[in-house]
Design a protein around this motif. Structure first.
Motif, mmCIF file in Angstrom:
data_model
loop_
_atom_site.group_PDB
_atom_site.id
_atom_site.type_symbol
_atom_site.label_atom_id
_atom_site.label_comp_id
_atom_site.label_asym_id
_atom_site.label_seq_id
_atom_site.Cartn_x
_atom_site.Cartn_y
_atom_site.Cartn_z
ATOM 1 N N VAL A 67 57.174 87.849 44.880
ATOM 2 C CA VAL A 67 56.007 86.739 44.961
ATOM 3 C C VAL A 67 56.343 85.643 43.911
ATOM 4 N N THR A 68 56.691 84.634 44.017
ATOM 5 C CA THR A 68 57.083 83.584 42.999
ATOM 6 C C THR A 68 56.091 82.560 42.946
ATOM 7 N N GLY A 69 55.159 82.363 43.838
ATOM 8 C CA GLY A 69 54.195 81.564 43.977
ATOM 9 C C GLY A 69 52.834 82.068 44.546
ATOM 10 N N TYR A 70 51.775 81.548 43.682
ATOM 11 C CA TYR A 70 50.556 81.665 44.230
ATOM 12 C C TYR A 70 49.531 80.634 43.559
ATOM 13 N N GLU A 71 49.270 79.788 44.464
ATOM 14 C CA GLU A 71 48.296 78.776 44.162
ATOM 15 C C GLU A 71 46.997 78.301 44.816
ATOM 16 N N VAL A 72 46.223 77.992 44.229
ATOM 17 C CA VAL A 72 44.659 77.441 44.875
ATOM 18 C C VAL A 72 44.510 75.964 44.210
ATOM 19 N N ARG A 73 44.588 75.101 45.219
ATOM 20 C CA ARG A 73 44.392 73.746 44.624
ATOM 21 C C ARG A 73 43.646 72.828 45.772
ATOM 22 N N PRO A 74 42.721 71.845 45.476
ATOM 23 C CA PRO A 74 41.945 71.034 46.331
ATOM 24 C C PRO A 74 43.108 70.308 46.974
ATOM 25 N N VAL A 75 42.567 69.907 48.396
ATOM 26 C CA VAL A 75 43.341 69.284 49.412
ATOM 27 C C VAL A 75 42.681 67.919 49.572
ATOM 28 N N THR A 76 41.056 67.867 50.047
ATOM 29 C CA THR A 76 40.364 66.895 50.093
ATOM 30 C C THR A 76 38.999 67.257 49.295
ATOM 31 N N TYR A 77 38.565 66.126 48.782
ATOM 32 C CA TYR A 77 37.428 65.911 48.076
ATOM 33 C C TYR A 77 36.300 65.252 48.911
ATOM 34 N N THR A 78 35.025 65.814 48.525
ATOM 35 C CA THR A 78 33.799 65.172 49.141
ATOM 36 C C THR A 78 32.903 64.946 47.897
ATOM 37 N N ASP A 79 32.240 63.812 48.293
ATOM 38 C CA ASP A 79 31.247 63.286 47.339
ATOM 39 C C ASP A 79 29.841 64.354 47.440
ATOM 40 N N ASN A 80 29.613 65.234 46.564
ATOM 41 C CA ASN A 80 28.497 66.148 46.632
ATOM 42 C C ASN A 80 27.156 65.702 46.966
ATOM 43 N N ARG A 81 27.001 64.407 46.384
ATOM 44 C CA ARG A 81 25.738 63.708 46.724
ATOM 45 C C ARG A 81 25.660 63.437 48.199
ATOM 46 N N ALA A 82 26.655 63.101 48.872
ATOM 47 C CA ALA A 82 26.706 62.738 50.171
ATOM 48 C C ALA A 82 26.644 63.910 51.206
ATOM 49 N N THR A 83 27.106 64.863 50.664
ATOM 50 C CA THR A 83 27.414 66.219 51.605
ATOM 51 C C THR A 83 27.173 67.304 51.138
ATOM 52 N N THR A 84 26.900 68.516 51.657
ATOM 53 C CA THR A 84 26.754 69.713 50.814
ATOM 54 C C THR A 84 27.954 70.380 50.499
ATOM 55 N N GLY A 85 29.171 69.937 51.271
ATOM 56 C CA GLY A 85 30.413 70.732 51.029
ATOM 57 C C GLY A 85 31.136 70.386 49.813
ATOM 58 N N ASN A 86 32.151 71.238 49.450
ATOM 59 C CA ASN A 86 33.153 70.727 48.262
ATOM 60 C C ASN A 86 34.438 70.349 48.729
ATOM 61 N N GLY A 87 34.760 69.790 49.859
ATOM 62 C CA GLY A 87 36.023 69.389 50.261
ATOM 63 C C GLY A 87 36.832 70.859 50.721
ATOM 64 N N THR A 88 38.150 70.327 50.783
ATOM 65 C CA THR A 88 39.005 71.507 51.324
ATOM 66 C C THR A 88 39.818 72.020 50.337
ATOM 67 N N ASN A 89 40.362 73.173 50.233
ATOM 68 C CA ASN A 89 41.135 73.767 49.218
ATOM 69 C C ASN A 89 42.374 74.349 49.881
ATOM 70 N N ARG A 90 43.486 74.451 49.381
ATOM 71 C CA ARG A 90 44.674 75.452 49.872
ATOM 72 C C ARG A 90 44.971 76.395 48.994
ATOM 73 N N LEU A 91 45.315 77.554 49.757
ATOM 74 C CA LEU A 91 45.725 78.709 48.845
ATOM 75 C C LEU A 91 47.138 78.748 49.670
ATOM 76 N N SER A 92 48.142 78.870 48.429
ATOM 77 C CA SER A 92 49.624 78.632 48.870
ATOM 78 C C SER A 92 50.269 79.984 48.193
ATOM 79 N N ILE A 93 51.204 80.684 48.894
ATOM 80 C CA ILE A 93 51.857 81.935 48.512
ATOM 81 C C ILE A 93 53.583 81.624 48.805
ATOM 82 N N THR A 94 54.244 82.031 47.843
ATOM 83 C CA THR A 94 55.708 81.572 47.948
ATOM 84 C C THR A 94 56.340 83.217 47.791
#
Length: 171
Positions: A84-111
């Motif tokens: 296993v050479t890669g394991y990464e969690v990073r945000p893909v899209t952001y949302t404004d927490n004041r306008a919505t209850t979500g925190n956006g979309t995140n991505r888990l990548s494994i190599t």
């Protein structure tokens, strides 16, 4: 008429007596009976303790379930090894927490870096990296609660890619 039937019989027999067996889109040479799957160590900068074991077992399970090959400890006709050479969690899209209850979309990548040695036909051996990811919203759930299923889903995708690279459309 006998000659035509004999010729057709010969063609049919030659067709079914080919050099490979095809299961689920896989093309495995008839003389390949065993495969060795070495433990895939986790050398990613971010280490998840159970990831390497789960990936190794997922690859073994895929080969057991989709081929007639026996998984052996040593000296298989085919050998899978890597890390296993890669394991990464990073945000893909952001949302404004004041306008919505979500925190956006995140991505888990494994190599996964894979070396496959085909001891029956060395020309079919390869060494390459495979990367897959899955996007997920946190939306109230902790990443730790989502992580096991995300890893399982990504392992399924990775093992499919590796399986297809090793066994699909070879002949």
């Amino acid at each position: 008429m006998k000659k035509i039937i004999s010729l057709l019989l010969f063609v049919v027999m030659a067709t079914f007596n080919s050099c490979s067996v095809s299961l689920n889109g896989a093309s495995i040479p008839a003389e390949m009976k065993t495969v060795t799957i070495n433990y895939f160590e986790n050398n990613a900068p971010l280490v998840v303790p159970y990831l390497a074991q789960q990936f190794t077992e997922a690859l073994k399970t895929r080969i057991r379930n989709q081929t007639r090959l026996s998984v052996v400890q040593n000296d298989g006709h085919g050998v899978f090894e890597g890390r296993v050479t890669g394991y990464e969690v990073r945000p893909v899209t952001y949302t404004d927490n004041r306008a919505t209850t979500g925190n956006g979309t995140n991505r888990l990548s494994i190599t996964i870096a894979v070396k496959y040695t085909n001891n029956i036909n060395p020309k079919l051996s390869f060494e390459e990296s495979f990367m897959r990811f899955k996007d997920f919203p946190l939306s109230g759930a902790s990443f730790q609660s989502l992580e096991p299923n995300l890893i399982k889903d990504i392992n399924l995708m990775l093992t499919e890619d590796i399986f297809n690279r090793a066994f699909a459309s070879q002949w």
